[in-house]
Design an enzyme around this catalytic site. Sequence first.
Site, short mmCIF file in Angstrom:
data_model
loop_
_atom_site.label_atom_id
_atom_site.label_comp_id
_atom_site.label_asym_id
_atom_site.label_seq_id
_atom_site.Cartn_x
_atom_site.Cartn_y
_atom_site.Cartn_z
CG ASP A 76 14.13 -9.15 -24.99
OD1 ASP A 76 14.27 -9.01 -23.75
OD2 ASP A 76 13.44 -10.07 -25.47
CG HIS A 130 37.02 -23.13 -26.86
ND1 HIS A 130 37.22 -24.48 -26.72
CD2 HIS A 130 36.09 -22.99 -27.84
CE1 HIS A 130 36.46 -25.12 -27.58
NE2 HIS A 130 35.76 -24.23 -28.27
CE1 TYR A 190 9.91 -16.41 -24.82
CE2 TYR A 190 8.31 -15.72 -26.47
CZ TYR A 190 8.60 -16.25 -25.22
OH TYR A 190 7.58 -16.61 -24.37
CB ALA A 191 14.82 -10.17 -29.54
CG ASN A 192 16.33 -12.50 -24.83
OD1 ASN A 192 16.68 -11.39 -24.50
ND2 ASN A 192 15.09 -12.94 -24.72
CG HIS A 227 12.22 -17.25 -22.37
ND1 HIS A 227 13.18 -16.51 -23.02
CD2 HIS A 227 11.65 -16.41 -21.47
CE1 HIS A 227 13.20 -15.27 -22.53
NE2 HIS A 227 12.28 -15.19 -21.59
#
Length: 131
Positions: free
Chosen positions: A28, A20, A120-122, A98
């Site tokens: 990316d 948990h 910003y594909a994270n 970011h």
Amino acid sequence: MKKSGILNRDIAAVLARLGHTDTVIIADCGLPIPDHIPCIDLSIRLGKPSFTSVLEALEEDMVIEKMILANEIKIKNSGLHTHLAKQYSKIPLDYVSHEELKECIVDAKVVIRTGEATPYANVILQAGVLF
């Protein structure tokens, strides 16, 4: 051989060990990953595999309590942001800068690097529990 779910042995092993609030990052192909952080590099070509295809597979196998995105995705990659908000509407979304997202890498169990080549594909996935 596994019959279903994630077949990648490294990803399956990480998911089996999560507790948990542990975190996994899907990244990316441009996110800087420190050498001492475990990285499962799935990238084979620019755009392959995509960020969304990897997230979809993980979401099927992982209890996700929360997703953390960079604030910048709202403006710099609004199409992906809209998709995530709609597709995963039952999972709370939190936002950090970011730079803060990159600082969180040191606490992640693993970074899964995709071939994604959009800004910003994270995402940081925080593990939940089944009960």
